[in-house]
Motif scaffolding. Structure first.
Motif, PDB file in Angstrom:
ATOM      1  N   LEU A  26      -3.659   8.011   5.130  1.00  0.00           N
ATOM      2  CA  LEU A  26      -5.055   8.428   4.970  1.00  0.00           C
ATOM      3  C   LEU A  26      -5.979   7.514   5.765  1.00  0.00           C
ATOM      4  N   CYS A  27      -5.761   6.222   5.656  1.00  0.00           N
ATOM      5  CA  CYS A  27      -6.615   5.263   6.374  1.00  0.00           C
ATOM      6  C   CYS A  27      -6.452   5.403   7.885  1.00  0.00           C
ATOM      7  N   ILE A  28      -5.198   5.550   8.332  1.00  0.00           N
ATOM      8  CA  ILE A  28      -4.950   5.726   9.763  1.00  0.00           C
ATOM      9  C   ILE A  28      -5.633   6.991  10.269  1.00  0.00           C
ATOM     10  N   CYS A  29      -5.567   8.054   9.474  1.00  0.00           N
ATOM     11  CA  CYS A  29      -6.126   9.338   9.901  1.00  0.00           C
ATOM     12  C   CYS A  29      -7.648   9.378   9.829  1.00  0.00           C
ATOM     13  N   LEU A  30      -8.244   8.496   9.034  1.00  0.00           N
ATOM     14  CA  LEU A  30      -9.698   8.356   9.087  1.00  0.00           C
ATOM     15  C   LEU A  30     -10.123   7.862  10.466  1.00  0.00           C
ATOM     16  N   LEU A  85       2.745  13.253  15.363  1.00  0.00           N
ATOM     17  CA  LEU A  85       4.178  13.155  15.675  1.00  0.00           C
ATOM     18  C   LEU A  85       4.651  11.703  15.588  1.00  0.00           C
ATOM     19  N   HIS A  86       3.762  10.787  15.919  1.00  0.00           N
ATOM     20  CA  HIS A  86       4.097   9.357  15.865  1.00  0.00           C
ATOM     21  C   HIS A  86       3.941   8.779  14.455  1.00  0.00           C
ATOM     22  N   ILE A  87       2.970   9.296  13.698  1.00  0.00           N
ATOM     23  CA  ILE A  87       2.630   8.735  12.392  1.00  0.00           C
ATOM     24  C   ILE A  87       3.528   9.241  11.270  1.00  0.00           C
ATOM     25  N   LEU A  88       3.854  10.519  11.270  1.00  0.00           N
ATOM     26  CA  LEU A  88       4.487  11.159  10.119  1.00  0.00           C
ATOM     27  C   LEU A  88       5.848  10.592   9.707  1.00  0.00           C
ATOM     28  N   PRO A  89       6.672  10.067  10.627  1.00  0.00           N
ATOM     29  CA  PRO A  89       7.941   9.485  10.158  1.00  0.00           C
ATOM     30  C   PRO A  89       7.758   8.363   9.136  1.00  0.00           C
ATOM     31  N   GLN A  90       6.569   7.745   9.125  1.00  0.00           N
ATOM     32  CA  GLN A  90       6.332   6.625   8.219  1.00  0.00           C
ATOM     33  C   GLN A  90       6.135   7.057   6.767  1.00  0.00           C
ATOM     34  N   VAL A  91       5.965   8.370   6.522  1.00  0.00           N
ATOM     35  CA  VAL A  91       5.806   8.829   5.145  1.00  0.00           C
ATOM     36  C   VAL A  91       7.010   9.644   4.673  1.00  0.00           C
ATOM     37  N   GLY A  92       8.097   9.575   5.405  1.00  0.00           N
ATOM     38  CA  GLY A  92       9.326  10.202   4.949  1.00  0.00           C
ATOM     39  C   GLY A  92       9.521  11.645   5.337  1.00  0.00           C
ATOM     40  N   LEU A  98      10.426  17.211   3.008  1.00  0.00           N
ATOM     41  CA  LEU A  98       8.988  16.959   3.044  1.00  0.00           C
ATOM     42  C   LEU A  98       8.599  15.959   1.955  1.00  0.00           C
ATOM     43  N   PRO A  99       7.616  15.077   2.219  1.00  0.00           N
ATOM     44  CA  PRO A  99       7.202  14.088   1.222  1.00  0.00           C
ATOM     45  C   PRO A  99       6.271  14.706   0.184  1.00  0.00           C
ATOM     46  N   ASP A 100       5.865  13.894  -0.787  1.00  0.00           N
ATOM     47  CA  ASP A 100       4.839  14.326  -1.737  1.00  0.00           C
ATOM     48  C   ASP A 100       3.529  14.569  -0.992  1.00  0.00           C
ATOM     49  N   TRP A 101       2.620  15.284  -1.648  1.00  0.00           N
ATOM     50  CA  TRP A 101       1.289  15.567  -1.116  1.00  0.00           C
ATOM     51  C   TRP A 101       1.328  16.514   0.092  1.00  0.00           C
ATOM     52  N   THR A 102       2.314  17.393   0.107  1.00  0.00           N
ATOM     53  CA  THR A 102       2.322  18.428   1.137  1.00  0.00           C
ATOM     54  C   THR A 102       2.032  19.774   0.482  1.00  0.00           C
ATOM     55  N   LEU A 103       1.368  20.630   1.242  1.00  0.00           N
ATOM     56  CA  LEU A 103       1.116  22.010   0.839  1.00  0.00           C
ATOM     57  C   LEU A 103       1.803  22.873   1.882  1.00  0.00           C
ATOM     58  N   GLY A 104       3.006  23.322   1.577  1.00  0.00           N
ATOM     59  CA  GLY A 104       3.826  23.925   2.612  1.00  0.00           C
ATOM     60  C   GLY A 104       4.130  22.863   3.652  1.00  0.00           C
ATOM     61  N   TYR A 105       3.777  23.139   4.903  1.00  0.00           N
ATOM     62  CA  TYR A 105       3.976  22.147   5.956  1.00  0.00           C
ATOM     63  C   TYR A 105       2.746  21.274   6.189  1.00  0.00           C
ATOM     64  N   ILE A 106       1.685  21.475   5.438  1.00  0.00           N
ATOM     65  CA  ILE A 106       0.444  20.721   5.651  1.00  0.00           C
ATOM     66  C   ILE A 106       0.491  19.426   4.844  1.00  0.00           C
ATOM     67  N   TYR A 107       0.319  18.290   5.523  1.00  0.00           N
ATOM     68  CA  TYR A 107       0.325  16.995   4.836  1.00  0.00           C
ATOM     69  C   TYR A 107      -1.119  16.628   4.484  1.00  0.00           C
ATOM     70  N   LEU A 108      -1.438  16.707   3.206  1.00  0.00           N
ATOM     71  CA  LEU A 108      -2.824  16.636   2.744  1.00  0.00           C
ATOM     72  C   LEU A 108      -3.532  15.304   3.014  1.00  0.00           C
ATOM     73  N   PRO A 109      -2.896  14.131   2.818  1.00  0.00           N
ATOM     74  CA  PRO A 109      -3.618  12.882   3.126  1.00  0.00           C
ATOM     75  C   PRO A 109      -4.069  12.802   4.582  1.00  0.00           C
ATOM     76  N   ALA A 110      -3.214  13.251   5.505  1.00  0.00           N
ATOM     77  CA  ALA A 110      -3.588  13.252   6.927  1.00  0.00           C
ATOM     78  C   ALA A 110      -4.730  14.235   7.173  1.00  0.00           C
ATOM     79  N   MET A 137       0.852  -1.196   0.000  1.00  0.00           N
ATOM     80  CA  MET A 137       0.000   0.000   0.000  1.00  0.00           C
ATOM     81  C   MET A 137       0.884   1.242   0.000  1.00  0.00           C
ATOM     82  N   GLU A 138       0.526   2.207  -0.830  1.00  0.00           N
ATOM     83  CA  GLU A 138       1.253   3.471  -0.846  1.00  0.00           C
ATOM     84  C   GLU A 138       1.244   4.098   0.546  1.00  0.00           C
ATOM     85  N   SER A 139       2.379   4.729   0.901  1.00  0.00           N
ATOM     86  CA  SER A 139       2.487   5.276   2.254  1.00  0.00           C
ATOM     87  C   SER A 139       1.425   6.346   2.520  1.00  0.00           C
TER      88      SER A 139
END
Length: 266
Positions: free
Chosen positions: A8-12, A38-45, A209-221, A1-3
């Protein structure tokens, strides 16, 4: 599964918990969202030095939509003293916009520890509520502007809407509790909106910062949290009529204290 899809699933699930607890206990989602992210974000780079910034920025962005529904409800009940905005609005905007740039001057470890101490203080406030109703006159416009700026900076730096700071301040100034809460709901929306803009601009060209960020905002989360939190908040509010919320607040305050201590010594 893509990171990003995994997050996204975890944050749902996270959003459902945030919405339910917010409705049940009347707390801001940032106190739950930021430690979890803080615990989740290291998993997406997300690089270690950017994790707190992304967690806080994403939490702020999620607050925008949840605050909107709260502000509309208070407006319908005529609980928002709109004349106060004349003195405090510029301070809220200035403080929130500056927060993203201020966060860049703070090392990631220090920012995390500052947030951890803030969480512990908020846990104490939740367990032993501070009530500051008074009959004193409202401060001058200049003092209100300064207070608004300071509150907005702290709130946006911590990824919260600011009600835990603003409501005690306004009641201490002599404003009735229902007006203080209504005003806080409206200004929480502004702090979250302009704070998110500040973090977006500050992190626009940031490295690590990984893909799918808008500045510091991580959009999937962000999408995951918002999607379910807004659905679960009314359910939590309904449950509050049957569950012992006072006891639950103390239990949750203990949980927040443990989370804060873990973040301090992480």
């Amino acid at each position: 599964m893509e990171s990003w899809l995994y997050i996204l699933c975890i944050c749902l699930i996270l959003g459902a918990a945030i919405g339910f607890m917010a409705g049940l206990l009347g707390i801001g989602g940032g106190l739950i969202a930021v430690p979890a992210l803080l615990h989740i974000l290291p998993q997406v780079g997300v690089s270690a030095e950017k994790i707190p910034h992304v967690a806080i920025a994403t939490s702020l962005a999620a607050i925008i939509l949840t605050s909107l529904s709260s502000a509309r409800a208070h407006h319908k009940r005529a609980n928002i003293p709109w004349p106060l905005f004349k003195s405090m609005l510029p301070g809220f905007v200035l403080g929130a916009l500056c927060s993203g740039y201020i966060s860049e001057m703070i090392a990631a470890k220090s920012l995390q520890q500052i947030f951890a101490v803030f969480v512990i203080l908020m846990a104490a406030q939740m367990a032993f509520p501070f009530k500051a109703q008074s009959n004193r006159d409202m401060p001058s416009a200049a003092h209100l502007f300064i207070a608004a700026t300071v509150i907005a900076v702290i709130a946006a730096l911590m990824g919260i809407g600011g009600g835990v700071l603003l409501v005690p301040f306004l009641t201490w100034c002599g404003l009735q509790m229902r007006f203080a809460v209504g005003f806080s709901a409206a200004t929480g929306l502004l702090i979250a909106l302009f704070g998110s803009i500040g973090y977006t601009l500050a992190g626009w060209d940031a490295a690590g910062l990984p893909d799918w960020t808008l500045g510091y905002i991580y959009l999937p989360a962000l999408v995951g949290i918002v999607s379910t939190s807004m659905l679960m908040a009314p359910i939590g509010a309904k449950a509050a009529t049957t569950l012992p919320t006072a006891k639950l607040k103390k239990i949750f305050a203990l949980f927040l204290t443990l989370v804060g201590l873990k973040l301090v010594f992480a």
